[in-house]
Design a protein around this motif. Sequence first.
Motif, PDB file in Angstrom:
ATOM      1  N   GLY A   5       0.808  -1.210   0.000  1.00 22.47           N
ATOM      2  CA  GLY A   5       0.000   0.000   0.000  1.00 22.47           C
ATOM      3  C   GLY A   5       0.845   1.265   0.000  1.00 22.47           C
ATOM      4  O   GLY A   5       0.473   2.269  -0.604  1.00 22.47           O
ATOM      5  N   PHE A   6       1.992   1.214   0.660  1.00 26.00           N
ATOM      6  CA  PHE A   6       2.857   2.397   0.758  1.00 26.00           C
ATOM      7  C   PHE A   6       3.456   2.758  -0.593  1.00 26.00           C
ATOM      8  O   PHE A   6       3.473   3.939  -0.988  1.00 26.00           O
ATOM      9  CB  PHE A   6       3.967   2.138   1.772  1.00 26.00           C
ATOM     10  CG  PHE A   6       4.866   3.322   2.021  1.00 26.00           C
ATOM     11  CD1 PHE A   6       4.523   4.278   2.964  1.00 26.00           C
ATOM     12  CD2 PHE A   6       6.050   3.466   1.312  1.00 26.00           C
ATOM     13  CE1 PHE A   6       5.344   5.369   3.188  1.00 26.00           C
ATOM     14  CE2 PHE A   6       6.875   4.556   1.527  1.00 26.00           C
ATOM     15  CZ  PHE A   6       6.524   5.514   2.474  1.00 26.00           C
ATOM     16  N   TYR A   7       3.967   1.775  -1.325  1.00 25.59           N
ATOM     17  CA  TYR A   7       4.607   2.034  -2.612  1.00 25.59           C
ATOM     18  C   TYR A   7       3.586   2.093  -3.751  1.00 25.59           C
ATOM     19  O   TYR A   7       3.688   2.933  -4.641  1.00 25.59           O
ATOM     20  CB  TYR A   7       5.654   0.976  -2.913  1.00 25.59           C
ATOM     21  CG  TYR A   7       6.814   0.949  -1.952  1.00 25.59           C
ATOM     22  CD1 TYR A   7       7.463   2.123  -1.582  1.00 25.59           C
ATOM     23  CD2 TYR A   7       7.263  -0.251  -1.410  1.00 25.59           C
ATOM     24  CE1 TYR A   7       8.526   2.104  -0.694  1.00 25.59           C
ATOM     25  CE2 TYR A   7       8.341  -0.284  -0.530  1.00 25.59           C
ATOM     26  CZ  TYR A   7       8.961   0.893  -0.178  1.00 25.59           C
ATOM     27  OH  TYR A   7      10.009   0.864   0.702  1.00 25.59           O
ATOM     28  N   GLY A   8       2.614   1.177  -3.732  1.00 27.06           N
ATOM     29  CA  GLY A   8       1.586   1.167  -4.764  1.00 27.06           C
ATOM     30  C   GLY A   8       2.108   0.675  -6.110  1.00 27.06           C
ATOM     31  O   GLY A   8       3.260   0.259  -6.258  1.00 27.06           O
ATOM     32  N   ASP A   9       1.238   0.740  -7.117  1.00 28.36           N
ATOM     33  CA  ASP A   9       1.601   0.305  -8.467  1.00 28.36           C
ATOM     34  C   ASP A   9       2.456   1.332  -9.198  1.00 28.36           C
ATOM     35  O   ASP A   9       3.092   1.011 -10.211  1.00 28.36           O
ATOM     36  CB  ASP A   9       0.335   0.017  -9.289  1.00 28.36           C
ATOM     37  CG  ASP A   9      -0.444  -1.170  -8.730  1.00 28.36           C
ATOM     38  OD1 ASP A   9       0.195  -2.062  -8.141  1.00 28.36           O
ATOM     39  OD2 ASP A   9      -1.676  -1.199  -8.882  1.00 28.36           O
ATOM     40  N   GLU A  10       2.441   2.572  -8.728  1.00 24.34           N
ATOM     41  CA  GLU A  10       3.281   3.633  -9.294  1.00 24.34           C
ATOM     42  C   GLU A  10       4.043   4.282  -8.145  1.00 24.34           C
ATOM     43  O   GLU A  10       3.597   5.276  -7.559  1.00 24.34           O
ATOM     44  CB  GLU A  10       2.424   4.666 -10.034  1.00 24.34           C
ATOM     45  CG  GLU A  10       1.689   4.099 -11.241  1.00 24.34           C
ATOM     46  CD  GLU A  10       0.869   5.154 -11.965  1.00 24.34           C
ATOM     47  OE1 GLU A  10       0.925   6.332 -11.559  1.00 24.34           O
ATOM     48  OE2 GLU A  10       0.177   4.802 -12.946  1.00 24.34           O
ATOM     49  N   PRO A  11       5.196   3.755  -7.784  1.00 28.52           N
ATOM     50  CA  PRO A  11       5.920   4.250  -6.611  1.00 28.52           C
ATOM     51  C   PRO A  11       6.322   5.714  -6.742  1.00 28.52           C
ATOM     52  O   PRO A  11       6.539   6.220  -7.857  1.00 28.52           O
ATOM     53  CB  PRO A  11       7.160   3.326  -6.541  1.00 28.52           C
ATOM     54  CG  PRO A  11       7.301   2.757  -7.924  1.00 28.52           C
ATOM     55  CD  PRO A  11       5.896   2.655  -8.465  1.00 28.52           C
ATOM     56  N   TYR A  12       6.443   6.369  -5.619  1.00 25.55           N
ATOM     57  CA  TYR A  12       6.661   7.818  -5.580  1.00 25.55           C
ATOM     58  C   TYR A  12       7.952   8.229  -6.287  1.00 25.55           C
ATOM     59  O   TYR A  12       8.049   9.341  -6.812  1.00 25.55           O
ATOM     60  CB  TYR A  12       6.660   8.315  -4.138  1.00 25.55           C
ATOM     61  CG  TYR A  12       7.736   7.720  -3.261  1.00 25.55           C
ATOM     62  CD1 TYR A  12       9.030   8.267  -3.235  1.00 25.55           C
ATOM     63  CD2 TYR A  12       7.480   6.619  -2.462  1.00 25.55           C
ATOM     64  CE1 TYR A  12      10.013   7.728  -2.446  1.00 25.55           C
ATOM     65  CE2 TYR A  12       8.473   6.062  -1.654  1.00 25.55           C
ATOM     66  CZ  TYR A  12       9.727   6.618  -1.656  1.00 25.55           C
ATOM     67  OH  TYR A  12      10.709   6.073  -0.862  1.00 25.55           O
ATOM     68  N   TRP A  13       8.978   7.379  -6.298  1.00 26.78           N
ATOM     69  CA  TRP A  13      10.249   7.785  -6.890  1.00 26.78           C
ATOM     70  C   TRP A  13      10.168   7.898  -8.421  1.00 26.78           C
ATOM     71  O   TRP A  13      11.088   8.408  -9.044  1.00 26.78           O
ATOM     72  CB  TRP A  13      11.369   6.818  -6.497  1.00 26.78           C
ATOM     73  CG  TRP A  13      11.076   5.376  -6.816  1.00 26.78           C
ATOM     74  CD1 TRP A  13      11.110   4.770  -8.054  1.00 26.78           C
ATOM     75  CD2 TRP A  13      10.710   4.356  -5.875  1.00 26.78           C
ATOM     76  NE1 TRP A  13      10.798   3.438  -7.933  1.00 26.78           N
ATOM     77  CE2 TRP A  13      10.551   3.156  -6.612  1.00 26.78           C
ATOM     78  CE3 TRP A  13      10.525   4.326  -4.496  1.00 26.78           C
ATOM     79  CZ2 TRP A  13      10.205   1.942  -6.004  1.00 26.78           C
ATOM     80  CZ3 TRP A  13      10.181   3.127  -3.902  1.00 26.78           C
ATOM     81  CH2 TRP A  13      10.005   1.954  -4.649  1.00 26.78           C
ATOM     82  N   ASP A  14       9.050   7.433  -9.017  1.00 27.32           N
ATOM     83  CA  ASP A  14       8.879   7.588 -10.467  1.00 27.32           C
ATOM     84  C   ASP A  14       8.158   8.887 -10.827  1.00 27.32           C
ATOM     85  O   ASP A  14       7.892   9.136 -12.003  1.00 27.32           O
ATOM     86  CB  ASP A  14       8.090   6.399 -11.045  1.00 27.32           C
ATOM     87  CG  ASP A  14       8.989   5.173 -11.226  1.00 27.32           C
ATOM     88  OD1 ASP A  14      10.211   5.344 -11.288  1.00 27.32           O
ATOM     89  OD2 ASP A  14       8.449   4.055 -11.329  1.00 27.32           O
ATOM     90  N   ASN A  15       7.828   9.692  -9.828  1.00 28.60           N
ATOM     91  CA  ASN A  15       7.118  10.958 -10.110  1.00 28.60           C
ATOM     92  C   ASN A  15       8.110  12.087 -10.361  1.00 28.60           C
ATOM     93  O   ASN A  15       8.124  13.094  -9.659  1.00 28.60           O
ATOM     94  CB  ASN A  15       6.202  11.311  -8.930  1.00 28.60           C
ATOM     95  CG  ASN A  15       5.098  10.298  -8.745  1.00 28.60           C
ATOM     96  OD1 ASN A  15       4.590   9.765  -9.724  1.00 28.60           O
ATOM     97  ND2 ASN A  15       4.737  10.046  -7.491  1.00 28.60           N
ATOM     98  N   TYR A  16       8.957  11.893 -11.355  1.00 34.76           N
ATOM     99  CA  TYR A  16       9.911  12.950 -11.700  1.00 34.76           C
ATOM    100  C   TYR A  16       9.458  13.704 -12.943  1.00 34.76           C
ATOM    101  O   TYR A  16       8.577  13.280 -13.642  1.00 34.76           O
ATOM    102  CB  TYR A  16      11.320  12.377 -11.932  1.00 34.76           C
ATOM    103  CG  TYR A  16      11.380  11.136 -12.776  1.00 34.76           C
ATOM    104  CD1 TYR A  16      11.215  11.191 -14.154  1.00 34.76           C
ATOM    105  CD2 TYR A  16      11.603   9.891 -12.169  1.00 34.76           C
ATOM    106  CE1 TYR A  16      11.273  10.032 -14.916  1.00 34.76           C
ATOM    107  CE2 TYR A  16      11.661   8.739 -12.918  1.00 34.76           C
ATOM    108  CZ  TYR A  16      11.509   8.816 -14.299  1.00 34.76           C
ATOM    109  OH  TYR A  16      11.552   7.671 -15.043  1.00 34.76           O
TER     110      TYR A  16
END
Length: 299
Positions: free
Chosen positions: A288-299
Motif C-alpha cells: 500500500g505504501f509504494y503502490g503500483d506507481e511508486p513515488y520515486w517515479d514521479n519525476y
Amino acid sequence: MDKIVAMRAFTTVVSEGSFVKAADKLELSPQLISKYVAQLEDDLKIRLLNRTTRRVNLTEAGQAYFDRCHQVLMDIDDMENAISNLHTQVSGTLRISAPMSFGVYHLSDPIEKFQTQFPEIKVELFLTDRKVDILEEGVDIALRIGHLKDSALVAKKITPINLSVCAAPSYWDKHGRPTSFDELCQLNYLRFSYSDPRSLFIRWPKHLSVHDFRSDFASNNGDVIVKTAVLGRGYAIQPTFLTGSAIANGELEILENFPIEPLGLYALYSHREFLASKVRHFIDFLSGFYGDEPYWDNY
C-alpha cells in the motif's frame, strides 16, 4: 486414546456434576464421556469417581487427579492462546533483509510509519546485496529486486521497479543521443557488476554480445554508478529509485527510445499457511505504501 481429550472429559464431568451435563457441554455423547473416564481409570489402575444414579463423587485419588488435571489443562490452554496471539497480533520482532541502496533510500520511512501504527513491533533490518538464506539466517522477510525464478519460498510482488538508460545532459550533448543498439554500444557504459545489460532490454538484437559494450568503469554499487553518470563519465542503466531525484533536478536525462522490461520488488517468506501476522501486515503495508506507481517515479 487421546489423553488430553480424556482428561478434559473427566474434569468436565466433575465440574458439571454428571456425565449428561458434561456431554452437553462438550457436545459429545454421554456414552463416549463415560468411555473416556473408564479408560483413564483403567490406565491409572484406580477409581476416580463413585457413580450414583443422580450424581458422581470424587474419590480421594480422583480429587488429587482432578486438581492436577485442571492445572495441566489450564497450562495447555494458556500455551495455545499465547501461540495463537503470535499469529493474530501484530507484535514481536520482525527481521527483514533488503538490498543495500534500496534500503538506505526507501525503507526508513515505511518502517517508521509501520512501527507507529503497530507499536508492539520491533524491527531488525539487514542491508546486503547478497541473497540471504531466510531459513538458515532466521529472516522473516527478504526483499529482493529482479525477475524471480522458481523457488521453495513464497514471493509476493510489492511494486514495479523501473529502469532507464540515462546520462548527464553534457554527456548526450558531447556524444549525441544514439538511436540504435549499435550506436549505444559505442558509448561508455557504466557497468553494474552483477548484471548483463542485454537481459534488461525488451528488444535486444541477436548480433550484439556483451563484449560489444564499451566500458571503462564497473561497480557492484548502483549509487557509485549513478554519481559517476552525473559527473558525465558515461551512461548508466539503473533503477529509477536511485536515479529519480537526479532526473527530477536535471542532473540526468533519460534516453527514451530504449525501453526496458520493468523488474519487481518482491517480498520472500517461507510459508504461505499460518503466516505470522507481523509478516502479513508488513507485506500488505509495503504494498500500500509504494503502490503500483511508486513515488520515486514521479519525476
